[in-house]
Design a protein around this motif. Structure first.
Motif, short mmCIF file in Angstrom:
data_model
loop_
_atom_site.label_atom_id
_atom_site.label_comp_id
_atom_site.label_asym_id
_atom_site.label_seq_id
_atom_site.Cartn_x
_atom_site.Cartn_y
_atom_site.Cartn_z
N THR A 128 0.30 6.81 1.70
CA THR A 128 1.54 6.49 0.73
C THR A 128 2.00 6.00 1.97
OG1 THR A 128 0.74 8.00 -0.93
CG2 THR A 128 3.00 6.65 -0.76
N VAL A 129 2.35 5.04 1.77
CA VAL A 129 3.94 4.72 2.58
C VAL A 129 5.19 4.41 1.59
CG1 VAL A 129 4.85 2.49 3.80
CG2 VAL A 129 2.75 2.99 4.61
N GLU A 148 10.82 -6.31 6.41
CA GLU A 148 10.14 -5.34 5.53
C GLU A 148 11.47 -4.21 5.03
OE1 GLU A 148 8.29 -2.05 7.68
OE2 GLU A 148 9.68 -0.81 8.14
N LYS A 188 4.95 6.00 6.89
CA LYS A 188 4.09 7.17 5.86
C LYS A 188 4.42 8.39 5.79
CE LYS A 188 1.29 5.05 9.23
NZ LYS A 188 1.29 4.47 10.58
N ILE A 248 -0.69 -2.27 0.62
CA ILE A 248 -0.82 -2.36 1.65
C ILE A 248 -2.61 -2.30 2.29
CG2 ILE A 248 -0.45 -2.00 3.88
CD1 ILE A 248 1.64 -0.05 3.18
N LEU A 271 2.06 1.46 -1.35
CA LEU A 271 3.61 1.17 -1.06
C LEU A 271 4.77 1.66 -2.32
CD1 LEU A 271 5.68 0.35 0.87
CD2 LEU A 271 5.18 -1.76 0.79
N SER A 300 2.82 -7.56 1.91
CA SER A 300 2.68 -6.44 0.48
C SER A 300 4.03 -6.02 0.26
CB SER A 300 2.22 -5.19 0.88
OG SER A 300 3.36 -5.42 2.76
N ASP A 301 5.11 -6.01 0.59
CA ASP A 301 6.50 -6.29 -0.27
C ASP A 301 6.58 -7.50 -0.79
OD1 ASP A 301 6.85 -4.43 2.22
OD2 ASP A 301 8.20 -3.93 2.16
#
Ligand SMILES: Nc1nc2c([nH]c(=O)n2[C@H]2C[C@H](O)[C@@H](COP(=O)(O)OP(=O)(O)OP(=O)(O)O)O2)c(=O)[nH]1
Length: 241
Positions: free
Chosen positions: A4-5, A32, A37, A72, A82, A119-120
């Motif tokens: 998990t980030v 970002e 992490k 991600i 994320l 991913s953001d």
């Protein structure tokens, strides 16, 4: 368990802080929400607090989590989860990038202006909604001296209001001595006006975000959110403490 980030939407003065990555090469130059992490045995909030101290030298308080869930895609390791926390800065430390090469505060109208990591992007609608909700309650105090702007911000924060310098020079930008300094605050007009008088500035009641949900100019302001801390109104001529 999978990786998990966690990233942080640091919100101040109706803006969110974006950070530009420097590595690995496939992410360098893209933006970002700072974080990293979650380590074994660590909570997601704990990871946010640790990462932001390491990466930006700031202390933060997690105020919530965005409902949107991101992922991600990793060629080597499936998909990582994320999650994005909303956080506020505690204390006066300004974020200083230790691992990123640029930082920028973005209002709701500016969210699309940087090249986010893929991913953001999924978080942008919720961030936009969040910032617009806040933006309606903000007003702009314009001052000529940086020191005055900093002092006004300090006083407003002591009184429990959100306040931020909107045009402070950003890391990586050219210096610009001539622009006025704008302080964005959710303090009521009369208090902002008192400070404007004291520091020879003026109060610009124009909305910071022209698309705000408050509606067209002339529409009555939406009720302000309740303060998160007791608000003490200072006399303009001295510090009561
Ligand atoms: N921090 C952060 N990482 C993101 C975001 N979006 C996104 O795809 N990522 C990716 C980039 C990296 O491949 C990974 C996070 O790695 P990181 O390098 O920031 O995390 P870390 O500090 O824990 O890494 P490490 O060097 O200690 O292994 O997640 C985001 O908004 N914030």
């Amino acid at each position: 368990m999978g990786t998990t980030v966690v990233g942080a939407a640091i919100v101040r003065g109706g803006r969110v802080l974006a950070a530009r990555r420097t590595d690995p090469p496939n992410t360098a130059g893209r933006w970002e929400l700072p974080g990293g992490k979650v380590e074994p045995g660590e909570t997601a909030s704990g990871a946010i607090v640790r990462e932001l101290a390491e990466e930006l030298g700031v202390e933060v308080e997690v105020t919530g989590w965005l409902a949107t869930r991101g992922s991600i895609e990793r060629a080597d390791d499936g998909a990582w989860v994320l999650r994005i926390a909303t956080v506020r800065l505690v204390g006066d430390a300004e974020p200083q990038p230790a691992e990123h090469d640029a930082l920028v505060w973005l209002g709701s109208d500016e969210l699309d202006s940087v090249d986010w990591l893929d991913s953001d992007r999924v978080f942008l609608p919720e961030l936009d909604h969040l910032l617009r909700g806040l933006g309606g309650a903000f007003r702009r105090l314009v001052l000529f001296e940086a020191d005055d702007a900093r002092e006004v911000v300090r006083r407003l924060r002591v009184d429990g209001y959100d306040a931020a310098i909107a045009r402070e020079r950003l890391a990586g930008e050219d210096d610009d001595e001539d622009h006025p300094w704008a302080v964005l605050t959710d303090a009521p007009s009369f208090l902002a006006e008192m400070l404007a008088d004291e520091f020879d500035g003026w109060l610009d009641e124009r909305l910071d975000d022209g698309r705000s949900e408050r509606g067209a100019p002339g529409t009555p302001a939406a009720p302000q959110p309740l303060p998160s801390a007791p608000k003490r109104i200072k006399r303009p001529d001295g510090d009561p403490s």
